[in-house]
Motif scaffolding. Structure first.
Motif, PDB file in Angstrom:
ATOM      1  N   LEU A 234       0.820  -1.211   0.000  1.00  0.00           N
ATOM      2  CA  LEU A 234       0.000   0.000   0.000  1.00  0.00           C
ATOM      3  C   LEU A 234       0.855   1.263   0.000  1.00  0.00           C
ATOM      4  CD1 LEU A 234      -2.855  -1.094   2.412  1.00  0.00           C
ATOM      5  CD2 LEU A 234      -3.043  -0.619  -0.033  1.00  0.00           C
ATOM      6  N   LEU A 235       1.964   1.240   0.733  1.00  0.00           N
ATOM      7  CA  LEU A 235       2.851   2.397   0.717  1.00  0.00           C
ATOM      8  C   LEU A 235       3.471   2.588  -0.672  1.00  0.00           C
ATOM      9  CD1 LEU A 235       4.628   2.134   4.193  1.00  0.00           C
ATOM     10  CD2 LEU A 235       3.081   3.937   3.412  1.00  0.00           C
TER      11      LEU A 235
ATOM     12  N   ALA B 124       2.046   1.638  -3.410  1.00  0.00           N
ATOM     13  CA  ALA B 124       0.957   2.149  -4.254  1.00  0.00           C
ATOM     14  C   ALA B 124       0.769   3.636  -4.052  1.00  0.00           C
ATOM     15  CB  ALA B 124      -0.332   1.399  -3.949  1.00  0.00           C
ATOM     16  N   ALA B 125       0.897   4.058  -2.770  1.00  0.00           N
ATOM     17  CA  ALA B 125       0.760   5.483  -2.478  1.00  0.00           C
ATOM     18  C   ALA B 125       1.847   6.277  -3.175  1.00  0.00           C
ATOM     19  CB  ALA B 125       0.830   5.708  -0.970  1.00  0.00           C
TER      20      ALA B 125
ATOM     21  N   ALA C 283       1.096   6.284  -6.835  1.00  0.00           N
ATOM     22  CA  ALA C 283      -0.044   7.155  -7.121  1.00  0.00           C
ATOM     23  C   ALA C 283       0.351   8.614  -7.048  1.00  0.00           C
ATOM     24  CB  ALA C 283      -1.165   6.866  -6.132  1.00  0.00           C
ATOM     25  N   GLY C 284       1.284   8.911  -6.122  1.00  0.00           N
ATOM     26  CA  GLY C 284       1.739  10.291  -6.045  1.00  0.00           C
ATOM     27  C   GLY C 284       2.562  10.691  -7.255  1.00  0.00           C
TER      28      GLY C 284
END
Lengths: 187, 489
Positions: free
Chosen positions: B10-11, B13-14, B17-18
């Protein structure tokens, strides 16, 4: 468990933030062939300067009038990096007609063929003519829908907002080169 | 361990995504019709197309809804379609799964396309790979099924409903290594449920060559069909070619086209996997790709900067039946009188022999004028049309009649347009126009915002036989109100 939820929230916030941070809509990149069979990619063209993307087809009288009216403005501002794409959305069966028409017009623009109308769909073009000015960051900074005589002055004002004050660098003091296809073809 | 992995994913992905940006855009077309008949029959249509891009990933989602009330057809046939495609598309490569459109060459071997104005969506669903190679070369390989969605007589229909499980596999090579030389080759194999045996498939293949020197460009394409007769078997073959030559100077251009299609349109019937070009300007075809040959010319000239001239001629006939054919010619002139007037006039002559069902011959001579005047933000336009029609049925009946149409428009800026129109025919024609003789209409188009356009149409439309790019349909007459909202997302 709490850590994973926090990470999930971060992911969502980062994604939303990235989506909302821009003031302007991002232009969709595309690669198309022009009427001479040369390949052009929008992102490559934007490295040279802003692009005015106009959607037209053969029956659209106002589109042709706008492209005609922009010729002197383009010739004046091309050394500053301005590029114009005349995006034909005519059907594949009309390709030869488009090629003949463009050659007859002698437009100094890059004339791309969007025969499957994918770019037209990506940009959500409803009315012809519709044109977008895309800055070098790949953002749509101006939209012009329809055309009537005199609109070219308004369009020129927008061009000037996004062009440098001085002509862009050209070798040995010559005029800046026009947009070139990605793979210069042999003769 | 699993929890930590989740956190890391998830990190990551974050972070991604950023860095990358999700780009979503598209168009929604919503439309409703209310017909002023005895039961006020209705039609609701919505077509939403969304494009999603995230780095090298591309996606498309399409939603189509069609809800007619019963009187539009014998059986009410609403339609709800959900389409999608997902593609991985870095610079030199694209792999796509889902619904897509694809042409091979000029369409003699394969053509799947959309025509929004004609409400014709001939799409493929399956897997497609595209490789963009050096020297202006592109290779496409696909495996897909066809869906031919077509609007006719106020109803959407799947034209290939009984053949929707047919499958095609094919590849196309196109290359332009030199500015003056290009070539291509293509192959499509079609497996049909109708094929009597696994070996009894159909093949369409061909190639093209392009060359140019100075102001002249030449293009030629051939196609061959090898297959078996549907159901019964037996050898079935076809051959076709299309060629054009373009001569273009500044302010002057000539295009010549010649074609001969003998049994390459496949399958015969309501739809084809392939759709070759027609030389007829108005889009009429004879026996599309199956039995037609013809030629055409288009010449354009701009002798003065304000004057544009165009002349078109096209002719199509069948191979054996000399009574069947289409001839069309048109002369057009457009003149811009500075600073604010535009005049356009053209004369169109169209003769169709044995093209429409039940019509032996239909000849139309039609002059049209169009005047446009601009005063500041105000635009005034007039369009006038007159047609003399000479029509004979296959049963020996004949009609001579006159059709006239006029439209007055007023526009303010790019945001508002009002039109008053009137169509008239001087003879009562039960066969063609349900016995009606006049069709008044009023239309308003309002660009509510840059992204939203509202169109309201109130009145009557004559309908009739119309064509686009070789595909024809009969448009039913209409009396009522149409409201359309087109939104850019």
């Amino acid at each position: 468990m709490k850590l994973s939820r926090l990470a999930l929230a971060l992911a969502v916030v980062a994604g939303l933030g990235a989506a909302l941070a821009e003031d302007y809509e991002e232009a969709v990149d595309f690669t198309l062939l022009d009427v001479n069979g040369d390949k052009y990619t929008l992102s490559e063209m934007l490295k040279r300067g802003p692009v005015y993307l106009e959607c037209w087809d053969l029956p659209c009288v106002n589109c042709i009038a706008e492209l005609d009216a922009l010729v002197p403005i383009f010739e004046e501002l091309e050394p500053y990096g301005l590029q114009i794409i005349a995006l034909s959305v005519d059907k594949p069966a009309d390709e030869a007609k488009v090629r003949a028409f463009v050659a007859g017009k002698q437009w100094p623009y890059v004339c791309l063929l969007d025969q499957q109308q994918e770019v037209k769909g990506d940009y959500g073009i409803i009315i012809k003519p519709t044109a977008y000015l895309i800055n070098t960051d790949g953002e749509i900074v101006y939209t012009h829908i329809g055309y009537k005589k005199g609109d070219e002055e308004r369009i020129k004002e927008e061009f000037l907002r996004w062009l440098p004050d001085e002509p862009i660098a050209a070798p040995e003091g010559e005029a800046a080169p026009p947009a070139e296809p990605e793979e210069p073809e042999g003769e | 361990m699993t929890r930590r992995l989740t956190v890391v994913v998830l990190l990551a992905a974050a972070a991604v995504a950023g860095a990358a940006q999700l780009n979503i855009n598209g168009v929604n077309r919503a439309e409703t019709w209310v017909c002023f008949d005895s039961v006020y029959s209705t039609l609701v249509e919505d077509k939403l197309d969304l494009n999603l891009r995230y780095g090298d990933l591309k996606g498309q989602v399409g939603f189509f809804l069609f809800e007619p009330s019963k009187p539009w057809d014998d059986v009410r046939k609403p339609m709800r379609l959900l389409d999608y495609s997902v593609a991985y598309s870095p610079d030199q490569l694209e792999v796509l799964y889902g619904r897509f459109y694809q042409d091979f060459g000029k369409g003699l071997v394969l053509r799947a396309y959309k025509d929004d104005d004609f409400r014709h969506y001939k799409s493929l669903f399956g897997l497609r790979g595209t490789a963009r190679l050096p020297l202006g070369t592109e290779v496409v390989a696909l495996s897909a099924r066809l869906r031919d969605l077509f609007f006719q007589e106020n109803v959407y229909k799947l034209m290939n409903l009984s053949d929707s499980s047919d499958q095609a596999m094919g590849a196309n090579l196109s290359s332009r290594p030199l500015r003056w030389l290009g070539f291509g080759g293509r192959y499509v194999r079609i497996n049909r449920d109708l094929d009597p045996a696994p070996k009894a498939f159909t093949e369409l293949f061909g190639g093209d060559l392009t060359t140019s020197f100075g102001p002249v460009e030449l293009y030629g394409e051939v196609a061959r069909r090898l297959g078996t007769g549907p159901g019964l078997g037996g050898r079935s073959t076809g051959f076709g070619y299309y060629a054009n030559a373009t001569l273009a100077y500044s302010g002057f251009s000539v295009l010549g086209q010649v074609m001969d299609y003998d049994s390459i349109g496949f399958p015969t019937g309501l739809y084809h996997w392939n759709d070759p070009p027609t030389p007829i300007k108005s889009g009429v075809a004879m026996n599309r790709g199956v039995d037609e040959r013809g030629f055409g010319f288009v010449a354009t000239a701009t002798p003065l900067s304000a004057l544009y001239l165009e002349a078109d001629y096209g002719r199509l006939v069948t191979h054996d039946d000399t009574s069947a054919g289409v001839v069309e010619w048109e002369g057009k002139a457009r003149y811009d009188l500075e600073p604010s007037w535009t005049f356009e006039a053209y004369f169109n002559h169209l003769v169709q022999n044995n093209v429409e069902l039940g019509t032996y011959r239909r000849a139309v001579d039609k002059p049209v004028v169009h005047v446009n005047h601009l005063v500041g933000q105000h635009t005034f336009a007039f369009e006038g049309e007159y047609a003399y029609v000479d029509e004979r049925s296959t049963h020996g009946d004949s009609w001579d009649y006159h059709e006239a149409a006029a439209a007055l428009s007023y526009g303010y800026g790019a945001g508002l347009l009002f039109t008053l129109g009137y169509q008239y025919v001087d003879v009562v024609l039960d066969k063609r126009y349900n016995g009606e003789t006049s069709w008044p209409i009023v239309e308003a188009v309002w660009s509510v915002t840059e992204r939203n356009m509202l169109r309201v149409r109130l009145g009557a439309e004559r309908g009739g036989y119309t064509c686009s790019g070789g595909v024809c349909r009969f448009e039913a007459p209409f009396k009522g109100i149409k409201v359309q909202l087109i939104s850019r997302i």
